[in-house]
Each structure stands twice: as C-alpha cells, then as structure tokens.
Design an enzyme around this catalytic site. Structure first.
Site, PDB file in Angstrom:
ATOM      1  N   GLY A   1       0.763  -1.248   0.000  1.00  0.00           N
ATOM      2  CA  GLY A   1       0.000   0.000   0.000  1.00  0.00           C
ATOM      3  C   GLY A   1       0.781   1.278   0.000  1.00  0.00           C
TER       4      GLY A   1
ATOM      5  N   GLU B   1       3.543  -7.027   1.601  1.00  0.00           N
ATOM      6  CA  GLU B   1       2.999  -7.361   0.279  1.00  0.00           C
ATOM      7  C   GLU B   1       3.070  -6.143  -0.646  1.00  0.00           C
ATOM      8  OE1 GLU B   1      -1.027  -8.435   1.212  1.00  0.00           O
ATOM      9  OE2 GLU B   1      -0.459 -10.245   2.289  1.00  0.00           O
TER      10      GLU B   1
ATOM     11  N   GLY C   1       3.431  -3.921  -3.897  1.00  0.00           N
ATOM     12  CA  GLY C   1       3.304  -4.079  -5.344  1.00  0.00           C
ATOM     13  C   GLY C   1       3.787  -2.822  -6.044  1.00  0.00           C
ATOM     14  N   ARG C   2       2.976  -1.776  -5.877  1.00  0.00           N
ATOM     15  CA  ARG C   2       3.229  -0.538  -6.612  1.00  0.00           C
ATOM     16  C   ARG C   2       4.622   0.026  -6.334  1.00  0.00           C
ATOM     17  NH1 ARG C   2      -1.133   2.848  -8.103  1.00  0.00           N
ATOM     18  NH2 ARG C   2      -2.358   1.812  -6.489  1.00  0.00           N
TER      19      ARG C   2
ATOM     20  N   ARG D   1      -5.723   3.036 -15.996  1.00  0.00           N
ATOM     21  CA  ARG D   1      -5.764   3.786 -14.732  1.00  0.00           C
ATOM     22  C   ARG D   1      -6.352   5.183 -14.852  1.00  0.00           C
ATOM     23  NH1 ARG D   1      -1.990   4.958 -11.828  1.00  0.00           N
ATOM     24  NH2 ARG D   1      -2.991   4.374  -9.877  1.00  0.00           N
TER      25      ARG D   1
ATOM     26  N   CYS E   1     -13.477   3.954 -28.993  1.00  0.00           N
ATOM     27  CA  CYS E   1     -14.695   4.690 -29.303  1.00  0.00           C
ATOM     28  C   CYS E   1     -15.516   5.024 -28.068  1.00  0.00           C
ATOM     29  CB  CYS E   1     -15.530   3.863 -30.273  1.00  0.00           C
ATOM     30  SG  CYS E   1     -14.531   3.409 -31.672  1.00  0.00           S
ATOM     31  N   GLU E   2     -14.912   5.694 -27.112  1.00  0.00           N
ATOM     32  CA  GLU E   2     -15.690   6.261 -26.011  1.00  0.00           C
ATOM     33  C   GLU E   2     -14.880   7.378 -25.379  1.00  0.00           C
ATOM     34  OE1 GLU E   2     -15.869   3.651 -22.316  1.00  0.00           O
ATOM     35  OE2 GLU E   2     -15.654   2.163 -23.904  1.00  0.00           O
TER      36      GLU E   2
ATOM     37  N   TYR F   1       0.133  -2.004 -12.313  1.00  0.00           N
ATOM     38  CA  TYR F   1      -1.275  -1.909 -12.701  1.00  0.00           C
ATOM     39  C   TYR F   1      -1.443  -1.296 -14.101  1.00  0.00           C
ATOM     40  CZ  TYR F   1      -1.482  -2.785  -7.708  1.00  0.00           C
ATOM     41  OH  TYR F   1      -1.286  -3.330  -6.460  1.00  0.00           O
TER      42      TYR F   1
END
Ligand code: LLP
Length: 422
Positions: free
Chosen positions: A242, A277, A279-280, A317, A347-348, A376
C-alpha cells in the site's frame, strides 16, 4: 531513482534508447527497467533490515505486474509472492519463486484454487471470512493436509487515496473485525485442517500518509498480544502493501526509511516474523508505456487533441481512477509548451488519458512515454476494441528482450471457436 533518463537528447531506459525499442517492437509497448526493479526491492529489504525488521518475508504483490520476467527478476533477489488467484500462483512458480515464499490472499478463493494452493504447499493462506475458513479447513482435510493460515483483519481505518482502491474500512469487502479475528483464530486452532500462524492486514493502495498505516499497525500489535495472552501461537504478522509512489505532480509518499522506522517503533519488542505485500512501490516507477502520436487534431472550437496509438485498454488507470501519469516526449522538441487533451483511438470519451495538459510541442510520429506505468498497467490491460494485447519489453543495461510479444490477429482469432450451429 528510476533509470528512465534523457541521454543525448532522448529518453532512454538504462542504456537503451526508447526509440530503438519502438522501432524493433512497435508501439504501444511497455518497457521495464531491471535495475529499477532490483533497486526498489533491495532498498525496501535493506531498509527494513536496517530498522531491525530482519528476515521479513517480502511477498511482492503479483497483481501489480505479473509478467514472469518481472517475477524472476525479483525472485532471484529473494522476493516472495503475494498472490490472489491460481493464475498468479502459477506465475510465481513459473518464475522459480519457492512455494514457501508464496502467500495466497483474496476474498473469493474457489475450492479448486484452495486445493491447488495446498498441493503446491504455499506458505500461508490469508483467510478473509468465516465461510472461507470452513472451506479451507474442509478442503485441506479432504486432501489430508493442514493449511497454514493467517486471519486477515479489516482494521477500519480511513487510508485516503481513491475510493476504488481503499480496502481498510469496515464497509469494504475485505477481512474481518478484530473481535471476529480473535474468535476465528480460536476456532481455527481447534480445526484439524488448518493451523493458524498469524494475522494479516492491508488497508489500501497509493497511501501517501503514514498515519493511517500506523493506526492500523498499532491495532494489529494489540491483536497479536491479545491472542498470545489467550495462549495462541502467533508467528507471523503480515502488514500488507500500500505504500504510495511519486506520480509526479501528486502528493509525495513517505520514504521507505520513514515507513520502516514507523513499523520498528510500533512493533518494538514484539518477537514475530513480519511479512509485507508491496506491489506498486516495487513496480510502478520501473516501467513506462511507450506510445506514438497518430495525429494532432486541432479543432476550430479550440481544443487540441493528441491522438495516440495507445488506449484505455493498454493503460486503464486514468479512465478508471482518474489517475495522473506524467507524459514525456521521447525526443523533446524545442519550443513553448502546448496544451493538449491526450486521447486514445477507442470509441468512447472515457478513452482520455488527460485533459488540458501542457506538454512540449509534439507532432504526428513522435514517441511519448507514460511514466510510472510499471504497476497496474500491463496487468490490467485488455483487448477491448479487439486491439491486440500490449507487448512488454524488459531492459537490462544495454540489452533488451521482448518478454510478452504482441499477439498477431491470427493468435487473437484462434482463441475463439464457432458455436456448432453457426
Ligand atoms: N496486498 C493486498 C491484499 C492487496 O489487495 C494489494 C493491492 C496489495 C497487497 C498491493 O498493494 P500496493 O503495494 O500495490 O499498493 N489497480 C489499482 C490498485 C489496486 C490495488 C489492489 N490491492 C491501481 O491501479 O491503482
């Protein structure tokens, strides 16, 4: 430090100019720096050890970037893996990470996944609810095994950050309350199929303030002490991941040494093995998404769209969390900054990376890099709009290797089969 620097007027990853990779592999493409991954892991490991938190298990959160080359790079340094699906366990094993360093987390593990984890011999299954405790117990007994488990607690703290990635409030789907944790720990101690070895928490992602973490960790220590005073063995305390990373122009996260010092202070005198743990903080700044400008579309009404060949399916993201990614030209042109809306071809309107961003002047054919996209990014990519899955490249010094090739259109179509009546 992230090893994506300007060298001779153009952006390079370690000793490889990004232009070379774009020419060889095409765009869009993710590019990862081995040196940055290694540095982030070793800085965290050494900082934790330096603060007295020796022999901690650093289980890299595979979800952040699950490419096997990334996992191998970290595994070789001693990293474990925090996994949330059978697929992630298989990736960790494929990367040579020993089962004894693999943690299996997640709120909805299937019986088949639990059985696979048990047969593999993972170090710890993090239990998120009472029904899951019962299921793991029954599955393990059916296989004549005893699962080492930790109870995941939801410490009910507000961690800030984006609502979609905050996990530590009682209203979120993760973990159990402190009272429930005590009850489940006692229950688990009497079950034949499980052996409770510890407790775990994780309060959210991209946290830039240590205060909510500290509040959670103080409560976790209290839980360990209560459990021990009730006669339970508690060998491991998993403090989750985190910690945020600097996303340029965004709130600055604490340095790893401040994080480690806070934990050492809160846990002083507690004899336990710690698990983390992250990640980022390992992967985000070790990767960029490289894209090419297709058009500069200047509208008479005044908006200027920079249309790229990368889209929300490659990097979701911004569309999903309004995330900010620094965008850098690979070969900056001289001139005053120009204000762009940076968009992809999907197309959005959600396929907008940013609006009103002042960037150095860009022209069709130029390359740009989305910075801090190593976490991510590729792991959340898809084939939406039938765009082939974005490839991934790993750099080491002056070498680079394609570690996930771009599928061909034939590959894409070959995965489907017609219904018999069609
Ligand atoms: N452990 C558990 C139980 C988790 O749920 C997570 C992330 C981590 C560890 C790793 O957290 P980190 O150190 O990376 O913050 N897709 C979102 C982030 C989702 C995070 C989910 N859980 C994004 O792109 O921002």
């Amino acid at each position: 430090m992230n090893h994506f620097e300007l060298s001779g007027g153009e952006l390079a990853c370690e000793d490889v100019p990004l232009t070379r990779i774009a020419d060889a592999v095409g765009t869009p493409v993710y590019v990862y720096s081995s040196a940055t991954l290694e540095r982030h892991y070793t800085v965290l490991r050494d900082t934790l050890a330096g603060a007295g938190l020796k022999d901690s298990l650093i289980a890299y959160a595979v979800k952040a970037n699950s490419n096997v080359a990334v996992l191998k790079t970290l595994g070789r340094l001693g990293a474990g893996a925090d996994t949330v699906s059978e697929g992630e366990i298989r990736r960790a094993l494929a990367a040579g990470i020993p089962p004894g360093r693999i943690v299996f987390s997640g709120v909805g593990k299937t019986t088949a996944e639990i059985a696979f984890a048990l047969e593999t011999g993972v170090a710890e299954i993090n239990i998120e609810s009472e029904p899951e405790l019962d299921l793991v117990n029954a599955t393990a007994q059916g296989l004549s095994r005893r699962a080492e488990i930790a109870i995941r607690v939801n410490p009910d703290v507000e961690a800030g950050g984006h609502a979609k990635i905050s996990t530590g409030k009682a209203e979120n789907k993760f973990g159990v309350s402190f009272d429930e944790a005590e009850r489940l720990y006692a229950k688990a101690a009497n079950l034949a199929g499980v052996r409770p070895v510890g407790v775990a928490c994780h309060i959210g992602s991209q946290i830039t303030d240590l205060a909510p973490m500290e509040a959670a960790f103080v409560k976790m220590r209290g839980l360990v002490e209560r459990l021990r005073s009730e006669g339970h063995t508690v060998e491991r305390l998993d403090l989750g991941g985190g910690l945020g990373v600097p996303y340029f122009n965004q709130p600055t996260p604490p340095e790893p040494d401040a994080y480690a010092a806070m934990i050492a202070r809160v846990m002083r005198g507690l004899d336990i093995q710690f698990a983390f743990e992250p990640g980022r903080m390992i992967a985000a700044n070790a990767g960029v998404l490289l894209a090419r400008v297709l058009h500069v579309n200047e509208r008479p009404e005044g908006r200027r769209f920079l249309v790229l060949d990368a889209a929300m399916n490659d990097l979701v993201r911004p569309a999903m969390y309004d995330a900010y990614h620094d965008i850098r030209p690979v070969k900056p042109r001289p001139g005053e900054p120009v204000v762009y809306d940076v968009v992809g071809p999907i197309c959005e309107t959600g396929d907008t990376f940013t609006r009103d961003r002042a960037l150095p002047p860009l022209e069709a054919g130029d390359l740009v890099a989305f910075m801090s996209a190593g976490a991510y990014g590729a792991s959340m990519s898809s084939e939406y709009n039938s765009r082939p899955l974005v490839p991934e490249v790993m750099v080491k010094g002056a070498d680079f290797a394609v570690v996930r090739p771009r599928p061909t259109y034939e590959d894409m179509l070959a995965r489907e089969q017609p219904a018999p009546w069609l």
